[in-house]
Design an enzyme around this catalytic site. Structure first.
Site, PDB file in Angstrom:
ATOM      1  N   ARG A  49       0.849  -1.189   0.000  1.00 54.41           N
ATOM      2  CA  ARG A  49       0.000   0.000   0.000  1.00 54.41           C
ATOM      3  C   ARG A  49       0.886   1.241   0.000  1.00 54.41           C
ATOM      4  NH1 ARG A  49      -3.575  -1.509   5.338  1.00 54.41           N
ATOM      5  NH2 ARG A  49      -4.328  -3.563   4.678  1.00 54.41           N
ATOM      6  N   ASP A  51       0.967   5.295   0.228  1.00 59.35           N
ATOM      7  CA  ASP A  51       0.086   6.313   0.787  1.00 59.35           C
ATOM      8  C   ASP A  51      -0.259   7.376  -0.251  1.00 59.35           C
ATOM      9  OD1 ASP A  51       0.033   5.088   3.265  1.00 59.35           O
ATOM     10  OD2 ASP A  51       1.752   6.223   4.028  1.00 59.35           O
ATOM     11  N   ARG A 205       9.270   7.172   5.327  1.00 59.16           N
ATOM     12  CA  ARG A 205       9.147   8.614   5.570  1.00 59.16           C
ATOM     13  C   ARG A 205       9.557   8.973   6.994  1.00 59.16           C
ATOM     14  NH1 ARG A 205       3.141   9.560   3.864  1.00 59.16           N
ATOM     15  NH2 ARG A 205       3.578  11.689   4.585  1.00 59.16           N
TER      16      ARG A 205
END
Length: 258
Positions: A49, A51, A205
């Site tokens: 996934r 973002d 991140r």
């Protein structure tokens, strides 16, 4: 039969890979295009996934279909999968591109069969109108050598709770990082390259945001290690913007390909 789709996309206009109830997603866009060509609802499962705002130079997804469902090409020598790839690119929006479609074993899984994933995070220090959605602009140049020394310690650890989004559905926060380094690209640009067997939500991140504290002198190399060892998201730095992050590569064992 099961097929792997290799695709790339610019994530700027999407609310991430996964289908969202109130926003555009790459997964839904791909499913709609496949459904149009196969004339039925088609479910695709992605390798992970990404973002909202995150890009992919390589995403892999699988779907199931009978060989007879694939549109037939009139061009001599063009396989049904190559023709389906061509047709998909004709109906997908410009920011999503299918590169190839390949048959795989029936039990192959885009997510669970993957053995390694690589992400790149791009930063730049000179204002550019062409990088505003593709890289994160830094207002000062951090100490990349210090950040590389700190990043090298990631290979020693296995629990990355400190860099995981809280309250996720992950059963474990254990990952095996095999590469983590900053690479100069020239023209005031750098990228962080990180490879692991799996990644947690928001992990890259958060790692980059914490390394930036090292680069600014707000955190020492030893302090960075303590952040990892505390196994607390509150101990790590802020997450950096999504626009600089790219899913770069996914590896699979050769045995799963038909």
């Amino acid at each position: 039969m099961r097929y792997f789709i290799y695709l790339s996309y610019c994530g700027t206009a999407y609310h991430g890979w996964q289908v969202q109830p109130n926003g555009a997603s790459v997964q839904a866009t791909l499913q709609d295009a496949l459904g149009l060509l196969l004339r039925r609802a088609v479910a695709v499962t992605g390798a992970g996934r990404t973002d909202a705002g995150v890009h992919a130079h390589m995403m892999v997804a699988h779907f199931d279909a009978d060989a007879s469902e694939l549109p037939a090409s009139q061009r001599v020598g063009q396989s049904p999968t190559d023709f389906l790839c061509f047709r998909l690119n004709g109906v997908l929006p410009p920011d999503v591109a299918v590169e190839r479609i390949v048959p795989v074993q029936a039990d192959a899984h885009a997510r669970f069969s993957a053995t390694a994933r690589t992400y790149y995070y791009y930063v730049h220090t000179c204002k550019s109108p062409f990088l505003c959605d593709a890289s994160w602009r830094l207002l000062s140049v951090p100490d990349f050598e210090a950040m590389n020394r700190a990043a090298a310690h990631l290979l020693r650890y296995s629990d990355f709770t400190s860099f995981s989004k809280v309250n996720t559905d992950a059963k474990t926060n254990i990952c095996r990082v095999t590469r983590a380094r900053w690479v100069p690209l020239g023209n005031n640009r750098w990228r962080f390259e990180v490879t692991a067997d799996r990644f947690l939500r928001n992990m890259v991140r958060a790692i980059v945001g914490t390394l930036m504290e090292v680069g600014r002198g707000a955190l020492t190399e030893e302090g960075f290690c303590r952040v990892v060892e505390q196994q607390s998201r509150a101990a790590a730095g802020d997450s950096v913007p999504a626009r600089g992050l790219y899913l770069e590569h996914i590896e699979y064992p050769s045995s799963i390909f038909a």
